[in-house]
Enzyme design. Sequence first.
Site, PDB file in Angstrom:
ATOM      1  N   LYS A 100      -3.121  15.926  -8.120  1.00  0.00           N
ATOM      2  CA  LYS A 100      -2.377  15.905  -9.392  1.00  0.00           C
ATOM      3  C   LYS A 100      -1.606  17.212  -9.603  1.00  0.00           C
ATOM      4  O   LYS A 100      -0.469  17.189 -10.072  1.00  0.00           O
ATOM      5  CB  LYS A 100      -3.326  15.634 -10.559  1.00  0.00           C
ATOM      6  CG  LYS A 100      -3.935  14.216 -10.545  1.00  0.00           C
ATOM      7  CD  LYS A 100      -2.867  13.127 -10.584  1.00  0.00           C
ATOM      8  CE  LYS A 100      -3.467  11.735 -10.748  1.00  0.00           C
ATOM      9  NZ  LYS A 100      -2.432  10.683 -10.802  1.00  0.00           N
ATOM     10  N   ASN A 119       2.704   5.541 -10.477  1.00  0.00           N
ATOM     11  CA  ASN A 119       1.455   5.498 -11.241  1.00  0.00           C
ATOM     12  C   ASN A 119       0.230   5.244 -10.365  1.00  0.00           C
ATOM     13  O   ASN A 119      -0.879   5.616 -10.736  1.00  0.00           O
ATOM     14  CB  ASN A 119       1.576   4.395 -12.305  1.00  0.00           C
ATOM     15  CG  ASN A 119       0.243   4.022 -12.898  1.00  0.00           C
ATOM     16  OD1 ASN A 119      -0.298   4.741 -13.734  1.00  0.00           O
ATOM     17  ND2 ASN A 119      -0.334   2.914 -12.428  1.00  0.00           N
ATOM     18  N   ASP A 144       0.870  -1.166   0.000  1.00  0.00           N
ATOM     19  CA  ASP A 144       0.000   0.000   0.000  1.00  0.00           C
ATOM     20  C   ASP A 144       0.917   1.230   0.000  1.00  0.00           C
ATOM     21  O   ASP A 144       1.584   1.506   1.008  1.00  0.00           O
ATOM     22  CB  ASP A 144      -0.867  -0.048   1.266  1.00  0.00           C
ATOM     23  CG  ASP A 144      -1.718   1.184   1.428  1.00  0.00           C
ATOM     24  OD1 ASP A 144      -1.601   2.117   0.611  1.00  0.00           O
ATOM     25  OD2 ASP A 144      -2.506   1.215   2.400  1.00  0.00           O
ATOM     26  N   VAL A 145       0.975   1.939  -1.116  1.00  0.00           N
ATOM     27  CA  VAL A 145       1.936   3.049  -1.211  1.00  0.00           C
ATOM     28  C   VAL A 145       1.633   4.176  -0.227  1.00  0.00           C
ATOM     29  O   VAL A 145       2.490   5.004   0.052  1.00  0.00           O
ATOM     30  CB  VAL A 145       2.043   3.625  -2.649  1.00  0.00           C
ATOM     31  CG1 VAL A 145       2.606   2.605  -3.612  1.00  0.00           C
ATOM     32  CG2 VAL A 145       0.724   4.200  -3.122  1.00  0.00           C
ATOM     33  N   TYR A 190      -8.720  14.929  -6.173  1.00  0.00           N
ATOM     34  CA  TYR A 190      -7.927  14.413  -7.300  1.00  0.00           C
ATOM     35  C   TYR A 190      -7.152  15.532  -7.989  1.00  0.00           C
ATOM     36  O   TYR A 190      -5.956  15.409  -8.240  1.00  0.00           O
ATOM     37  CB  TYR A 190      -8.882  13.727  -8.284  1.00  0.00           C
ATOM     38  CG  TYR A 190      -8.198  12.998  -9.420  1.00  0.00           C
ATOM     39  CD1 TYR A 190      -7.554  11.795  -9.197  1.00  0.00           C
ATOM     40  CD2 TYR A 190      -8.212  13.509 -10.718  1.00  0.00           C
ATOM     41  CE1 TYR A 190      -6.928  11.115 -10.242  1.00  0.00           C
ATOM     42  CE2 TYR A 190      -7.599  12.841 -11.760  1.00  0.00           C
ATOM     43  CZ  TYR A 190      -6.958  11.633 -11.516  1.00  0.00           C
ATOM     44  OH  TYR A 190      -6.347  10.966 -12.542  1.00  0.00           O
TER      45      TYR A 190
HETATM   46  C1  BGC Z   1      -8.973  10.491 -14.987  1.00  0.00           C
HETATM   47  C2  BGC Z   1      -9.958   9.896 -15.946  1.00  0.00           C
HETATM   48  C3  BGC Z   1     -10.458  10.951 -16.919  1.00  0.00           C
HETATM   49  C4  BGC Z   1      -9.315  11.733 -17.531  1.00  0.00           C
HETATM   50  C5  BGC Z   1      -9.785  12.904 -18.377  1.00  0.00           C
HETATM   51  C6  BGC Z   1      -7.906  11.201 -15.748  1.00  0.00           C
HETATM   52  O1  BGC Z   1      -6.959  11.740 -14.894  1.00  0.00           O
HETATM   53  O2  BGC Z   1      -8.428   9.463 -14.178  1.00  0.00           O
HETATM   54  O3  BGC Z   1     -11.038   9.332 -15.228  1.00  0.00           O
HETATM   55  O4  BGC Z   1     -11.172  10.330 -17.959  1.00  0.00           O
HETATM   56  O5  BGC Z   1      -8.481  12.229 -16.504  1.00  0.00           O
HETATM   57  O6  BGC Z   1     -10.705  13.699 -17.712  1.00  0.00           O
END
Ligand code: BGC
Length: 260
Positions: free
Chosen positions: A162, A92, A65-66, A158
């Site tokens: 990112k 990843n 589990d990272v 998310y």
């Molecule tokens: C997500 C995908 C999405 C894509 C474009 C990715 O980072 O994991 O679910 O389709 O971005 O929006």
Amino acid sequence: MNISLKGKRALVTGANSGIGKAVALALGASGAKVAVNYIVHPEAAQDVKQTIEKEGQEALAIQTDVSNPSQVSEMFSQIDKAWGGIDILVNNAGIDGKHMLSWEADIESWRKVININLIGAFSCASEALRRMVAQKSGVIINVTSVHEVIAWSGYSAYTAAKAGLSMLSKTLAQEAAPYGVRVLSLAPGAIKTAINQNVWSNAEALHDLLEKIPLKRMGNTDEIAKMAVVLASDLASYLTGSSVFVDGAMTDYPDFSHGG
Ligand code: BGC
């Protein structure tokens, strides 16, 4: 042009499915030894390991589990024991998380996305850099997303992870550059995998997605894997700190193709 990664020791996290699997297989096919990290579906990880071995390269399957730093350090010890170190790390492993508007979000779900996508990548990078800086060579590829620069309603954890990972790459690139170690981000667009099956399996949702992509199709995992091999190789010897977008121009404001 043939790219040889012969003798290189690689670790790919989240390598038993999707983009991670394709990257692990492509690194193996280019001659690298590959550690296939996974957390669920051990049989899928074994499958990737065996495919790499059948092609004549060494492979390990390591369940870690990272988001757990002591497990991460144990994973690196296992790789040290097998191969004496590491040359290529592909961070990843990641999840999109639940769709939730920020005022409805529960903090534990939010934290989970950050723990896996950002802190997990940092833990692995930190372990890898300790070894790469000492040996004065190595490459770290952080798999980000177009969502390192494109906002995405309902996915604040998310996008924050990112964007954070992108800046992490740049900062680690500065730290590691004097030692000949490269750190960069590989930013995929909409690549057809299980993570976005809810979109590509629904005609209306798919139509909406394709409107956002000038090339008018989703990408496939091989298109990311090929770029990962290039970035890991000396063909990219002058490339560090940058984000490389492989996205069919999703980041190119496609709405401007018809006026502005
Ligand atoms: C997500 C995908 C999405 C894509 C474009 C990715 O980072 O994991 O679910 O389709 O971005 O929006």
